[in-house]
Design a protein around this motif. Structure first.
Motif, PDB file in Angstrom:
ATOM      1  N   GLY A 255       0.717  -1.099  -0.196  1.00 16.85           N
ATOM      2  CA  GLY A 255       0.123   0.009  -0.109  1.00 16.85           C
ATOM      3  C   GLY A 255       1.029   1.376   0.066  1.00 16.85           C
ATOM      4  N   SER A 256       0.439   2.123   0.681  1.00 17.47           N
ATOM      5  CA  SER A 256       1.137   3.404   0.734  1.00 17.47           C
ATOM      6  C   SER A 256       2.570   3.333   1.273  1.00 17.47           C
ATOM      7  CB  SER A 256       0.407   4.764   1.257  1.00 17.47           C
ATOM      8  OG  SER A 256      -0.027   4.455   2.564  1.00 17.47           O
ATOM      9  N   ASN A 257       2.673   2.337   2.228  1.00 18.95           N
ATOM     10  CA  ASN A 257       4.118   2.238   2.843  1.00 18.95           C
ATOM     11  C   ASN A 257       5.236   1.966   1.658  1.00 18.95           C
ATOM     12  OD1 ASN A 257       3.685   2.916   5.348  1.00 18.95           O
ATOM     13  ND2 ASN A 257       3.280   0.475   6.095  1.00 18.95           N
ATOM     14  N   LYS A 258       4.833   1.456   0.620  1.00 22.39           N
ATOM     15  CA  LYS A 258       5.671   1.490  -0.468  1.00 22.39           C
ATOM     16  C   LYS A 258       4.975   2.108  -1.949  1.00 22.39           C
ATOM     17  CE  LYS A 258       8.486  -2.609   0.673  1.00 22.39           C
ATOM     18  NZ  LYS A 258       9.122  -3.734   0.430  1.00 22.39           N
ATOM     19  N   PRO A 259       4.841   3.157  -1.975  1.00 22.75           N
ATOM     20  CA  PRO A 259       3.668   3.660  -3.021  1.00 22.75           C
ATOM     21  C   PRO A 259       4.078   3.445  -4.407  1.00 22.75           C
ATOM     22  CG  PRO A 259       4.935   5.438  -1.959  1.00 22.75           C
ATOM     23  CD  PRO A 259       5.372   4.379  -1.249  1.00 22.75           C
ATOM     24  N   TYR A 260       5.440   3.213  -4.679  1.00 18.15           N
ATOM     25  CA  TYR A 260       5.818   2.725  -6.033  1.00 18.15           C
ATOM     26  C   TYR A 260       5.587   1.580  -6.458  1.00 18.15           C
ATOM     27  CZ  TYR A 260       9.592   1.253  -2.767  1.00 18.15           C
ATOM     28  OH  TYR A 260      10.343   0.713  -1.877  1.00 18.15           O
ATOM     29  N   ILE A 261       5.229   0.716  -5.426  1.00 18.77           N
ATOM     30  CA  ILE A 261       4.931  -0.691  -5.994  1.00 18.77           C
ATOM     31  C   ILE A 261       3.347  -1.074  -6.060  1.00 18.77           C
ATOM     32  CG2 ILE A 261       4.951  -3.070  -5.061  1.00 18.77           C
ATOM     33  CD1 ILE A 261       7.793  -1.828  -6.088  1.00 18.77           C
TER      34      ILE A 261
END
Length: 287
Positions: A255-261
């Motif tokens: 989710g938004s903890n890794k927004p590029y994934i």
């Protein structure tokens, strides 16, 4: 095996039960919205989200693979092992997983004390209150510090306080990857080596490690992954073939903890075909 490449899947995802930002239910709904046919919920060191995700998946006609991702230590290096088709009702498995999580809780208490020594008003009670039923990770610490206005952003939290070797970081006692494989097999699951490329091993060391994992009961490797280059993916598939292992594929969605994934597509160009899951299911059913 008949190719079913028009159906897409994602076999590596995280929810709020560990360090993702979507609840298990929201994760399933998002997977359905973007057209995935199947998804594996593989939260870090917990299976608590599976029972929450299952009824939503069933109601939407989305195939759910009950999974977990275990954090382990190999020669002072962190290695992750994915488990697929975990039987979350196996009492011995659940008891041993709880012991594993209890070690994380003790570490979190130490990190909380160190952060308080830095002047931050943070308690384990506050973390649990804002993240009920979750396995608390460093991502939760970072979220708490940022949302309460103590630190300007998540990047700064890890750069100054909670990153490896930073002054508030406490290493956690980890099981070995071989113990993780045994635990996953105890729970009726299949063990896969998660994102091998991120271990940054030489080819010779990686080959030796995979051989040892296979001897311990490893079923497969995560060959298709968001951070892999085309050359990495080819190499992982070749190694899997060399050691007669299955392959899996996943984005490692947080989710938004890794927004590029992004779920199902990683950095935008990942496509994991259903026939990969079909092969895993066929193997599992043959045991």
């Amino acid at each position: 095996m008949t190719k079913l490449t028009n159906k897409r899947i994602d076999l590596h995802t995280h929810s709020t039960e560990s360090d993702g930002t979507l609840t298990p239910q929201e994760l399933i709904m998002h997977a359905k919205e973007i057209g995935l046919s199947a998804i594996a919920l593989t939260d870090h060191d917990t299976i608590g989200g599976i029972a929450k995700a299952r009824p939503v998946a069933e109601s939407l006609g989305l195939e759910l693979v009950p999974g977990v991702e275990l954090s382990t230590d190999y020669e002072k290096q962190e290695v992750h092992i994915l488990g697929y088709y975990i039987n979350e009702e196996n009492p011995e498995f659940c008891a041993q997983l709880k012991n594993f999580v209890d070690g994380r809780d003790k570490r979190n208490e130490k990190m909380t004390a160190l952060l308080r020594d830095e002047g931050f008003d943070i308690t384990m009670e506050g973390l649990y209150a804002e993240n009920p039923d979750s396995v608390i990770t460093r991502a939760h610490f970072a979220k708490y510090l940022v949302e309460h206005g103590f630190v300007k952003d998540r990047k700064t939290v890890f750069a100054k306080y909670l990153g490896d070797d930073c002054r508030c970081y406490v290493p956690r006692e980890k099981i070995t990857p071989f113990e993780a494989i045994r635990l996953i097999r105890l729970g009726g699951g299949l063990a896969f080596f998660a994102h091998p490329v991120l271990c940054h091993m030489t080819q010779e060391r990686l080959r030796t490690f995979i051989r040892d994992l296979k001897d311990a009961g490893l079923t497969g490797m995560e060959a298709i992954y968001s951070m892999n280059t085309p050359e990495d993916e080819t190499n992982m598939k070749n190694l899997a073939n060399e050691f007669d292992l299955l392959i899996s594929g996943g984005t490692d969605f947080h989710g938004s903890n890794k927004p590029y994934i992004h779920l199902g597509s990683g950095r935008g160009n990942l496509c994991i075909p259903y026939d990969i899951l079909a092969g895993i299911k066929e193997y599992h059913s043959s045991l």
